[in-house]
Design a protein around this motif. Structure first.
Motif, PDB file in Angstrom:
ATOM      1  N   GLU A   2       0.839  -1.199   0.000  1.00  0.00           N
ATOM      2  CA  GLU A   2       0.000   0.000   0.000  1.00  0.00           C
ATOM      3  C   GLU A   2       0.875   1.250   0.000  1.00  0.00           C
ATOM      4  OE1 GLU A   2      -3.672  -0.602   2.744  1.00  0.00           O
ATOM      5  OE2 GLU A   2      -2.015  -1.711   3.651  1.00  0.00           O
ATOM      6  N   THR A   3       0.321   2.337  -0.519  1.00  0.00           N
ATOM      7  CA  THR A   3       1.043   3.616  -0.543  1.00  0.00           C
ATOM      8  C   THR A   3       0.177   4.696   0.084  1.00  0.00           C
ATOM      9  OG1 THR A   3       2.204   2.984  -2.564  1.00  0.00           O
ATOM     10  CG2 THR A   3       2.200   5.313  -1.984  1.00  0.00           C
ATOM     11  N   TYR A   4       0.778   5.465   0.985  1.00  0.00           N
ATOM     12  CA  TYR A   4       0.092   6.585   1.637  1.00  0.00           C
ATOM     13  C   TYR A   4       0.987   7.812   1.582  1.00  0.00           C
ATOM     14  CZ  TYR A   4      -3.635   3.680   3.635  1.00  0.00           C
ATOM     15  OH  TYR A   4      -4.726   2.865   3.805  1.00  0.00           O
ATOM     16  N   ASP A   5       0.337   8.979   1.611  1.00  0.00           N
ATOM     17  CA  ASP A   5       1.111  10.218   1.701  1.00  0.00           C
ATOM     18  C   ASP A   5       1.837  10.285   3.042  1.00  0.00           C
ATOM     19  OD1 ASP A   5       0.291  11.140  -0.796  1.00  0.00           O
ATOM     20  OD2 ASP A   5      -1.510  12.072   0.027  1.00  0.00           O
ATOM     21  N   VAL A   7       2.143   8.374   6.962  1.00  0.00           N
ATOM     22  CA  VAL A   7       1.839   7.350   7.964  1.00  0.00           C
ATOM     23  C   VAL A   7       2.227   7.907   9.320  1.00  0.00           C
ATOM     24  CG1 VAL A   7       2.392   5.060   8.842  1.00  0.00           C
ATOM     25  CG2 VAL A   7       2.159   5.427   6.379  1.00  0.00           C
ATOM     26  N   ARG A  23      -4.201  16.835   7.314  1.00  0.00           N
ATOM     27  CA  ARG A  23      -5.404  16.886   6.478  1.00  0.00           C
ATOM     28  C   ARG A  23      -5.757  18.339   6.149  1.00  0.00           C
ATOM     29  NH1 ARG A  23      -9.474  13.460   5.328  1.00  0.00           N
ATOM     30  NH2 ARG A  23      -7.665  12.172   4.810  1.00  0.00           N
ATOM     31  N   ARG A  29      -4.266  10.992   1.619  1.00  0.00           N
ATOM     32  CA  ARG A  29      -3.948   9.621   2.004  1.00  0.00           C
ATOM     33  C   ARG A  29      -3.135   9.625   3.303  1.00  0.00           C
ATOM     34  NH1 ARG A  29      -5.757   4.952   0.376  1.00  0.00           N
ATOM     35  NH2 ARG A  29      -3.731   4.021  -0.122  1.00  0.00           N
ATOM     36  N   ILE A  30      -3.847   9.591   4.430  1.00  0.00           N
ATOM     37  CA  ILE A  30      -3.223   9.582   5.759  1.00  0.00           C
ATOM     38  C   ILE A  30      -3.724   8.354   6.498  1.00  0.00           C
ATOM     39  CG2 ILE A  30      -2.937  10.835   7.938  1.00  0.00           C
ATOM     40  CD1 ILE A  30      -3.834  13.384   6.429  1.00  0.00           C
ATOM     41  N   VAL A  31      -2.847   7.687   7.239  1.00  0.00           N
ATOM     42  CA  VAL A  31      -3.282   6.586   8.090  1.00  0.00           C
ATOM     43  C   VAL A  31      -2.554   6.669   9.431  1.00  0.00           C
ATOM     44  CG1 VAL A  31      -1.559   4.939   7.183  1.00  0.00           C
ATOM     45  CG2 VAL A  31      -3.659   4.090   8.278  1.00  0.00           C
ATOM     46  N   GLU A  79      -8.124   7.802   8.007  1.00  0.00           N
ATOM     47  CA  GLU A  79      -8.090   6.357   8.273  1.00  0.00           C
ATOM     48  C   GLU A  79      -7.218   6.072   9.499  1.00  0.00           C
ATOM     49  OE1 GLU A  79      -6.558   2.209   6.157  1.00  0.00           O
ATOM     50  OE2 GLU A  79      -6.731   4.059   4.959  1.00  0.00           O
ATOM     51  N   ILE A 107       3.601  -0.695   4.295  1.00  0.00           N
ATOM     52  CA  ILE A 107       3.068   0.520   3.679  1.00  0.00           C
ATOM     53  C   ILE A 107       4.245   1.373   3.237  1.00  0.00           C
ATOM     54  CG2 ILE A 107       1.768   2.657   4.043  1.00  0.00           C
ATOM     55  CD1 ILE A 107       0.154   1.215   6.183  1.00  0.00           C
ATOM     56  N   ALA A 109       5.340   4.913   2.631  1.00  0.00           N
ATOM     57  CA  ALA A 109       4.910   6.271   2.965  1.00  0.00           C
ATOM     58  C   ALA A 109       5.787   7.296   2.255  1.00  0.00           C
ATOM     59  CB  ALA A 109       4.995   6.471   4.481  1.00  0.00           C
TER      60      ALA A 109
END
Length: 422
Positions: A2-5, A7, A23, A29-31, A79, A107, A109
C-alpha cells in the motif's frame, strides 16, 4: 504494498493532532497506526482535569481532551488502524506492521510522523535490593487499574518519585480510600508541576520527603514495608538516617522514557539528554521526510504543548509531500546551544528560510533557579534577557523568536540559551 502520503505511528494526542493538521494542509492519504484498542493514548486513563487550557481555553479531563481530537479525525475521514503494532520502519519510509485482520503488512509512505509517546521507567532501572513481592506498580499502571479496570492496587501506599503521574496518583489513591503515607524524591526538588504538589499533596496532608529514597523493600509474597533513607549530594544513602514505614503498595514515579526503539533502528540521530530524536525547526529528523513530535521527542508537562508541536509536524510533513519532486534549497543552518543551566533545547537546528513568522524554543533548566534571567544570545550578542521568578526542572520553559528578530543576522551560526543571575 500500500502507498500513503503520510503514515503516523501512534494514535495519542500527538498523532491525532498531527493527522488533523496534515489533512488541513491538503493531505488525502493519511493513516494512523496504533497498538491500542482505542484512539487517545494515555489520555484515556487520565480522568483528572487540567487539560486543554491552552488549546481549547477551557478545562477538560484527559478523555474529553482526546475526544475533541478523535472527533476531528473522524469528521475529516482520516483512516486509522487499531490493535496494530509497527515492527519496523526503513530509512526509505517503508512501514512494517501487523494486526489480526491484515497479518503482517507493509506501507510505503511519502512521509512518516513518529508519535509513539513514552513509557515509565520500571523498578529494574532503580537497583533496589530485595525480593520481588506483589504490590509494586508503576504509577501509570496503578492509574489504569483504578480508572479503567476498577481495581484497587492497595490500601497503604508509599510513592517513590515526585513526577506528575505520581503526584496525581497520591490524590487519586487518597480519594479512593487508601492511605498515602509519603512521597519520597531522590532529588532536592520535585519532578512535577508546582500546582500538582499543592493540589495533590499539600491539600491532603501528604508529606513530600526530598533527598530521600527507598533502600530496602520488606516482604516476600506481598510488600510489607520499606526502609527509607536520606541521600547526600551524590544520591548515596546517608548511614544513620534510615527509617522504616509499613505499607502494602509501592508506586514508582521515577521518570518517563521516549519510545524510540524503532527510531534508533532506522538510524535517526538521538539526543542523549532527551532520549528523543534530534529535529530541526520543522520537527524533521536527520532522515528526510521522517518527523517526530510529542513525548517521543521529549517528555512534556502539558498535553497542550504536545498538540502544538504535532500541528507543526503535521503541517511540515504535508509541505514535504507536496514538494516531493521540487528542488530543495537549504538556507543558513543555525545551531541551538543549551548553555549554563539549560539541559536541552528543541529544536536543535533551524533553517533560517523555513521558520515562518515565529519560532518557539522549548527547554528545561537543570536545577531550581529563583529570581534569575533566561538569556538568548545570537552568537556573542545578547538579544533577550527575561526575568523569571522561579524556574524548575519539572516545568518546561519556552521562548518565542520572530522572523523579524532573526532575519537581520544573515550570517548567524549559533543561538545560545542560558540562565544568568543578573
Amino acid at each position: 504494498m500500500e502507498t500513503y502520503d503520510i503514515v503516523i505511528i501512534g494514535g495519542g494526542p500527538a498523532g491525532l493532532a498531527a493527522a488533523v493538521s496534515a489533512r488541513q494542509n491538503g493531505m488525502d492519504r493519511i493513516v494512523i497506526l496504533d497498538r491500542n484498542p482505542e484512539l487517545g493514548g494515555i489520555l484515556n486513563q487520565c480522568i483528572h482535569n487540567g487539560f486543554g487550557l491552552h488549546t481549547f481555553q477551557e478545562e477538560l479531563t484527559g478523555p474529553e481532551y482526546a475526544g475533541r481530537f478523535i472527533k476531528l479525525v473522524k469528521e475529516a475521514g482520516i483512516e486509522y488502524r487499531l490493535n496494530t503494532m509497527v515492527t519496523d520502519v526503513t530509512p526509505e519510509k517503508v512501514v512494517e506492521a501487523t494486526n489480526r485482520e491484515d497479518g503482517l503488512f507493509q506501507i510505503q509512505a511519502k512521509a512518516v510522523i513518529l508519535a509513539m509517546g513514552c513509557r515509565e521507567r520500571a523498578r529494574g532501572a532503580l537497583n533496589i535490593p530485595g525480593y520481588r513481592p506483589a504490590g509494586i506498580y508503576s504509577a501509570g499502571t496503578a492509574q489504569r487499574f483504578i480508572n479503567m479496570e476498577g481495581c484497587m492496587p492497595g490500601r497503604e501506599v508509599v510513592i517513590l518519585g515526585s513526577g506528575d503521574i505520581g503526584l496525581i496518583m497520591a490524590r487519586r489513591m487518597t480519594l479512593e480510600g487508601a492511605r498515602v503515607k509519603l512521597v519520597a524524591e531522590l532529588m532536592p526538588y520535585s519532578g512535577g508541576l508546582n500546582r500538582n504538589i499543592v493540589q495533590c499533596l499539600d491539600d491532603y496532608g501528604i508529606p513530600l520527603k526530598l533527598r530521600h529514597t527507598i533502600i530496602e523493600i520488606k516482604g516476600k509474597e506481598r510488600v510489607e514495608g520499606i526502609v527509607l533513607a536520606e541521600v547526600d549530594n551524590n544520591g548515596k544513602p546517608i548511614p544513620g538516617t534510615e527509617e522504616s514505614c509499613s505499607c502494602d503498595t509501592i508506586l514508582l514515579s521515577v521518570g518517563l522514557i521516549p519510545e524510540n526503539e524503532i527510531s534508533r533502528k532506522m538510524g535517526i540521530e538521538m539526543n542523549p539528554v532527551t532520549s528523543g530524536p534530534k529535529v530541526n525547526e520543522s520537527f524533521e529528523t536527520n532522515i528526510e521526510g521522517v518527523f517526530a513530535c510529542g513525548n517521543v521527542l521529549h517528555v512534556h508537562d502539558l498535553v497542550d504543548f504536545v498538540s502544538e508541536e504535532a500541528v507543526i509536524a503535521g503541517k511540515n510533513a504535508a509541505i514535504f509531500v507536496k514538494e516531493e519532486n521540487a528542488e530543495k534549497t537549504a538556507g543558513q543552518i543555525i545551531r541551538l546551544n543549551p548553555s549554563e543551566g539549560i539541559k536541552y533545547i528543541v529544536p536543535e537546528t533551524i533553517d533560517i528560510t523555513r521558520i515562518g513568522e515565529k519560532l518557539t524554543l522549548r527547554f528545561r533548566v537543570d536545577n531550581v533557579y529563583k529570581d534569575s534571567y533566561i538569556s538568548v544570545y545570537f552568537d556573542e550578542e545578547r538579544i533577550l534577557h527575561r526575568k523569571t521568578r522561579i524556574a524548575v526542572p519539572g516545568q518546561m520553559e519556552k521562548i518565542s523568536l520572530s522572523n523579524a528578530q532573526i532575519s537581520p543576522y544573515p550570517d548567524l551560526k549559533t543561538i545560545t540559551v542560558k540562565v544568568e543571575r543578573e
